[in-house]
Design a protein around this motif. Sequence first.
Motif, PDB file in Angstrom:
ATOM      1  N   ALA A 304      23.213  41.270  24.728  1.00 46.02           N
ATOM      2  CA  ALA A 304      24.638  41.106  25.017  1.00 46.02           C
ATOM      3  C   ALA A 304      25.293  42.440  25.302  1.00 46.02           C
ATOM      4  N   LEU A 305      24.866  43.472  24.603  1.00 44.50           N
ATOM      5  CA  LEU A 305      25.460  44.789  24.775  1.00 44.50           C
ATOM      6  C   LEU A 305      25.049  45.423  26.100  1.00 44.50           C
ATOM      7  N   ILE A 306      23.813  45.175  26.537  1.00 45.92           N
ATOM      8  CA  ILE A 306      23.388  45.657  27.843  1.00 45.92           C
ATOM      9  C   ILE A 306      24.200  44.969  28.936  1.00 45.92           C
ATOM     10  N   GLY A 307      24.478  43.667  28.743  1.00 40.14           N
ATOM     11  CA  GLY A 307      25.274  42.950  29.715  1.00 40.14           C
ATOM     12  C   GLY A 307      26.715  43.398  29.755  1.00 40.14           C
ATOM     13  N   ALA A 308      27.189  44.007  28.662  1.00 33.43           N
ATOM     14  CA  ALA A 308      28.592  44.414  28.584  1.00 33.43           C
ATOM     15  C   ALA A 308      28.812  45.840  29.058  1.00 33.43           C
ATOM     16  N   SER A 309      27.874  46.731  28.782  1.00 31.02           N
ATOM     17  CA  SER A 309      28.097  48.151  29.056  1.00 31.02           C
ATOM     18  C   SER A 309      27.592  48.541  30.433  1.00 31.02           C
ATOM     19  N   ASN A 310      27.976  49.749  30.856  1.00 26.04           N
ATOM     20  CA  ASN A 310      27.650  50.205  32.208  1.00 26.04           C
ATOM     21  C   ASN A 310      27.065  51.615  32.188  1.00 26.04           C
ATOM     22  N   PHE A 311      26.298  51.922  33.187  1.00 24.80           N
ATOM     23  CA  PHE A 311      25.754  53.257  33.417  1.00 24.80           C
ATOM     24  C   PHE A 311      26.862  54.040  34.135  1.00 24.80           C
ATOM     25  N   PHE A 312      27.917  54.404  33.371  1.00 26.45           N
ATOM     26  CA  PHE A 312      29.115  54.935  34.020  1.00 26.45           C
ATOM     27  C   PHE A 312      28.873  56.285  34.688  1.00 26.45           C
ATOM     28  N   GLU A 313      27.877  57.050  34.209  1.00 24.96           N
ATOM     29  CA  GLU A 313      27.585  58.324  34.867  1.00 24.96           C
ATOM     30  C   GLU A 313      27.152  58.096  36.314  1.00 24.96           C
ATOM     31  N   LEU A 314      26.265  57.125  36.512  1.00 20.28           N
ATOM     32  CA  LEU A 314      25.819  56.792  37.870  1.00 20.28           C
ATOM     33  C   LEU A 314      26.971  56.231  38.682  1.00 20.28           C
ATOM     34  N   ALA A 315      27.794  55.377  38.071  1.00 15.74           N
ATOM     35  CA  ALA A 315      28.903  54.752  38.793  1.00 15.74           C
ATOM     36  C   ALA A 315      29.903  55.795  39.281  1.00 15.74           C
ATOM     37  N   VAL A 316      30.287  56.710  38.406  1.00 11.40           N
ATOM     38  CA  VAL A 316      31.247  57.750  38.790  1.00 11.40           C
ATOM     39  C   VAL A 316      30.674  58.615  39.909  1.00 11.40           C
ATOM     40  N   ALA A 317      29.426  59.041  39.742  1.00 10.91           N
ATOM     41  CA  ALA A 317      28.804  59.901  40.755  1.00 10.91           C
ATOM     42  C   ALA A 317      28.687  59.191  42.097  1.00 10.91           C
ATOM     43  N   THR A 318      28.341  57.901  42.091  1.00  3.66           N
ATOM     44  CA  THR A 318      28.225  57.146  43.344  1.00  3.66           C
ATOM     45  C   THR A 318      29.574  56.974  44.011  1.00  3.66           C
ATOM     46  N   ALA A 319      30.616  56.668  43.226  1.00  7.98           N
ATOM     47  CA  ALA A 319      31.957  56.524  43.794  1.00  7.98           C
ATOM     48  C   ALA A 319      32.431  57.831  44.415  1.00  7.98           C
ATOM     49  N   ILE A 320      32.125  58.943  43.774  1.00  8.51           N
ATOM     50  CA  ILE A 320      32.495  60.247  44.327  1.00  8.51           C
ATOM     51  C   ILE A 320      31.746  60.508  45.623  1.00  8.51           C
ATOM     52  N   ALA A 321      30.447  60.165  45.638  1.00 10.52           N
ATOM     53  CA  ALA A 321      29.650  60.381  46.847  1.00 10.52           C
ATOM     54  C   ALA A 321      30.155  59.525  48.008  1.00 10.52           C
ATOM     55  N   LEU A 322      30.558  58.299  47.726  1.00  8.09           N
ATOM     56  CA  LEU A 322      30.989  57.378  48.781  1.00  8.09           C
ATOM     57  C   LEU A 322      32.406  57.648  49.261  1.00  8.09           C
ATOM     58  N   PHE A 323      33.317  57.905  48.318  1.00  9.67           N
ATOM     59  CA  PHE A 323      34.732  57.931  48.685  1.00  9.67           C
ATOM     60  C   PHE A 323      35.447  59.237  48.370  1.00  9.67           C
ATOM     61  N   GLY A 324      34.777  60.145  47.661  1.00  6.57           N
ATOM     62  CA  GLY A 324      35.394  61.435  47.368  1.00  6.57           C
ATOM     63  C   GLY A 324      35.824  61.556  45.916  1.00  6.57           C
ATOM     64  N   PRO A 325      35.881  62.792  45.393  1.00  7.61           N
ATOM     65  CA  PRO A 325      36.190  63.009  43.976  1.00  7.61           C
ATOM     66  C   PRO A 325      37.589  62.556  43.571  1.00  7.61           C
ATOM     67  N   GLY A 326      38.553  62.602  44.475  1.00  2.49           N
ATOM     68  CA  GLY A 326      39.911  62.213  44.136  1.00  2.49           C
ATOM     69  C   GLY A 326      40.279  60.821  44.584  1.00  2.49           C
ATOM     70  N   SER A 327      39.298  60.017  44.925  1.00  2.00           N
ATOM     71  CA  SER A 327      39.557  58.698  45.503  1.00  2.00           C
ATOM     72  C   SER A 327      39.960  57.673  44.445  1.00  2.00           C
ATOM     73  N   PRO A 328      40.685  56.616  44.845  1.00  2.00           N
ATOM     74  CA  PRO A 328      40.977  55.519  43.920  1.00  2.00           C
ATOM     75  C   PRO A 328      39.713  54.840  43.390  1.00  2.00           C
ATOM     76  N   ALA A 329      38.652  54.763  44.201  1.00  2.00           N
ATOM     77  CA  ALA A 329      37.400  54.160  43.732  1.00  2.00           C
ATOM     78  C   ALA A 329      36.819  54.955  42.571  1.00  2.00           C
ATOM     79  N   ALA A 330      36.845  56.281  42.688  1.00  2.00           N
ATOM     80  CA  ALA A 330      36.369  57.115  41.583  1.00  2.00           C
ATOM     81  C   ALA A 330      37.251  56.946  40.358  1.00  2.00           C
ATOM     82  N   LEU A 331      38.560  56.789  40.573  1.00  2.00           N
ATOM     83  CA  LEU A 331      39.470  56.556  39.451  1.00  2.00           C
ATOM     84  C   LEU A 331      39.090  55.282  38.705  1.00  2.00           C
TER      85      LEU A 331
END
Length: 366
Positions: A304-331
Motif C-alpha cells: 500500500a505504501l509503494i502505491g501511495a508514495s512516489n520517486f519524487f527525485e526522478l519526477a522533479v528532475a524529469t519535469a525540469i528536463a522537459l519544461f525547465g527549472p522554473g516551470s509550473p510542471a516542476a512546481l
Amino acid sequence: MELVAETLRAQPAEKRLNLFERYLTIWVGLCMALGVWLGRTAPQMIEWLRRMELGEGSQVNLPIALLIWVMIIPMMMKVDFGSIGQVGRRPRGLLVTLFVNWIVKPFSMAAIAWLFFRVIFSPWIVPNDADQYIAGCIILAAAPCTAMVFVWSYLTDGDPAYTLVQVSVNDLIMLVLFAPIVGWLVSGASSLSVPFIVLLYSVLAFIVIPLTIGVGARLWMVRRFGRTWFEDRLLPGLAPLTILALLAMLVLIFAFQADNLTGKWAHVLMIAVPILIQVYFNSALAYGLMQRLGVEHAVAAPGALIGASNFFELAVATAIALFGPGSPAALATVVGVLVEVPVMLSVCALCNRTRHWFPTPVVASR
C-alpha cells in the motif's frame, strides 16, 4: 501458555524514525526557505546553475543530476535482483503492487488532475499553467517510490525481503514503461507535446546510470568484502552522504522555483489537493485488494505504501528536463515533495491500526 507467550513476543515492537527522518518535513521546510531566499537574492547564480546541462541539448540539469546520483546510488545498492526469484512463493502481493502502480496509478492521476485543473480550479488557473500542472502530476505518479519505501516498510513491520522484491521489480519495469506512459498521458490529458528523446535522456540519467552503478557496486563489494560488512557497515556509513545530497538538491529545486513559490502560493495549495486524493485512493486500493486476497499484513502494508508514495527525485528532475527549472510542471512535482512525508506517515499509522484486518501470524510452540 507457551504458545501465547511466543505469539506475544512475535508482536512488532514500536518502530521509530531516526532524527532526520522523524523531522523530514521540518528539514524540507528549511530547505525550501533557504532555496527561495537564494533564488530571490542571488538570481544570477541560480540562473547559471539552471543552464548547466548533462550534455548539450539533453535538457538534463547537471547539478541536479550529480546530486541525484550521490543520493540514489547508495539506495540502488540495496536492491538485490537475485531476490526476484523468490516471488513465485507469494505472488499475489507483488501482482497487486504492479497492478496499482502501473495500471491504476498513472491513469487515475491523469484523470484526477484533469478534473481539478481543467474543471474545478479553472476559474483561478490559466490554461497553460493547468496543462503543466497536469503534466507534473502525471510525471509524479508514473514514478513509484524506490528509496523511502524501506523506511515506511520498517515503520509498519513489513517483510523486508518482500519489500526488496517489490522495489526491485518496480525499478526494472520503470526502465521500460516510465517514458512511454508519461509521454502518452501528458499528450492525452493536456495540449502539451512531450519530446520522447528528453524522456529517454531522463530515464538514462536518473534510472539506468545510478541503477547500473549501484547494482555493479553491490555485486563487487559483497563478493570482495562479504554481505555482513556491506549491509552493516558500508550502507549505514553512506547514509549521511545521501541525506546531505537530498537536502542540497531540495535547496536547488526550491531556488529554481523561488518565483513560483512566492508568487503562486494559492496554486501550491490547489496542486496539493489532487495529489493527496490520488495518494490516499491508490494506497487504499492496494491495501484493500491485498486484504481481500488474503495477503499477510507484512506484505500488504508495504504494498500500500509503494502505491501511495512516489520517486519524487526522478519526477522533479524529469519535469525540469522537459519544461525547465522554473516551470509550473516542476512546481507540481515540488509540491509532491512537500506533502510526501506527512501523508506517508498517516498511511503508516492507518496500516498499523488496521493490522487486525489481516490473519495473525501464529508462531508454533517448541
